[in-house]
Design a protein around this motif. Structure first.
Motif, mmCIF file in Angstrom:
data_model
loop_
_atom_site.group_PDB
_atom_site.id
_atom_site.type_symbol
_atom_site.label_atom_id
_atom_site.label_comp_id
_atom_site.label_asym_id
_atom_site.label_seq_id
_atom_site.Cartn_x
_atom_site.Cartn_y
_atom_site.Cartn_z
ATOM 1 N N ASP A 101 4.165 44.212 -11.571
ATOM 2 C CA ASP A 101 4.769 44.177 -10.252
ATOM 3 C C ASP A 101 4.090 45.239 -9.388
ATOM 4 O O ASP A 101 4.343 46.434 -9.542
ATOM 5 C CB ASP A 101 6.269 44.452 -10.362
ATOM 6 N N SER A 103 4.435 46.037 -6.335
ATOM 7 C CA SER A 103 5.340 46.787 -5.454
ATOM 8 C C SER A 103 5.995 47.963 -6.164
ATOM 9 O O SER A 103 6.486 48.887 -5.512
ATOM 10 C CB SER A 103 6.413 45.852 -4.890
ATOM 11 N N LYS A 121 -2.161 44.919 -1.407
ATOM 12 C CA LYS A 121 -2.292 46.177 -2.136
ATOM 13 C C LYS A 121 -3.025 45.945 -3.458
ATOM 14 O O LYS A 121 -2.675 45.049 -4.220
ATOM 15 C CB LYS A 121 -0.914 46.782 -2.439
#
Length: 243
Positions: A101, A103, A121
């Motif tokens: 993940d 984030s 990202k």
């Protein structure tokens, strides 16, 4: 990679006479007892040698065997004319887990390349003394120009096999300096580590990498969470990011 490299420092001896060809079966017989399996045999980019792709515990590496079948040398091969690596450059298979993940990954303790406000990202675990990381670094700079909406977070992951890398990582992170990272990969001198260059940011990056299962550099976490190791060109990375 480190375990295999140590194995490859052992000279492989054989009683067979020199020959013009070598197959996988014979290569495995020659290396019997070294704890590795020969998966592929190719003509080497260096005359008078074969290039062997070896495997041990799921990890692959490259080595070179002379045509006399008496000496085994670890790869890769560095060409002094082109100043680049030639021949096979096999890397570890993708680590587990193969997806994370993005984030949830911390952005602090990073060197930022590309657009700091990008919506995409990407994280890269790198070692300032790693030759493969050096190759990838220049490709990442190209990628940043090709992907204006991409933020690349560089995480310092100095390997123990590079004794000077840890202090270099301290300096680079303390200064928050992409330029110092450029200089390190260019082989230029950077300031020596001092009392004002804390170890905590490097240790945090190492801890994060270890938590994710990172064991070698470079390791990348793409915007969709896919984890990949090894060197890829900017064009290849752009395609991967676009998938």
């Amino acid at each position: 990679m480190v375990g295999l490299m140590a194995l490859l420092l052992v000279a492989a001896s054989a009683t067979l006479a020199a020959a013009d060809n070598l197959d996988v079966k014979e290569a495995n017989a020659l290396l019997s007892g070294l704890g590795v399996t020969v998966k592929e045999v190719h003509d080497a980019p260096v005359s008078g040698m074969w290039e062997l792709i070896l495997e041990k515990s799921g990890e692959r590496s490259v080595a070179y065997l002379d045509h006399a079948k008496k000496h085994l040398m670890p790869g890769p091969v560095f060409d002094l004319t082109t100043r680049s690596l030639v021949g096979a450059q096999v890397r570890r298979p993708p680590m587990s887990p193969t997806k994370v993940d993005v984030s949830s990954l911390p952005k602090e303790d990073s060197i930022v390349l590309g657009n700091p406000a990008g919506t995409k990202k990407m994280f890269v675990f790198t070692d300032p003394d790693c030759p493969f990381c050096k190759q990838l670094h220049w490709e990442l700079l190209k990628l940043a120009g090709m992907e204006p909406d991409l933020t690349i977070y560089i995480k310092m992951f100095p390997l123990k096999m590079h004794p000077k890398a840890y202090d270099k990582a301290r300096v680079i992170l303390a200064k928050h300096s992409p330029k110092l990272l450029d200089k390190a990969f260019a082989g230029e001198e950077i300031p020596a580590a001092g009392a004002n260059d804390p170890s905590a940011p490097v240790d945090a990056s190492l801890k994060l990498g270890e938590k994710l299962g990172v064991s070698g550099t470079p390791t990348m976490v793409l915007p969709d969470g896919r984890v990949m190791t090894g060197v890829k060109s900017a064009v290849e990375l752009k395609k991967l990011i676009s998938l």
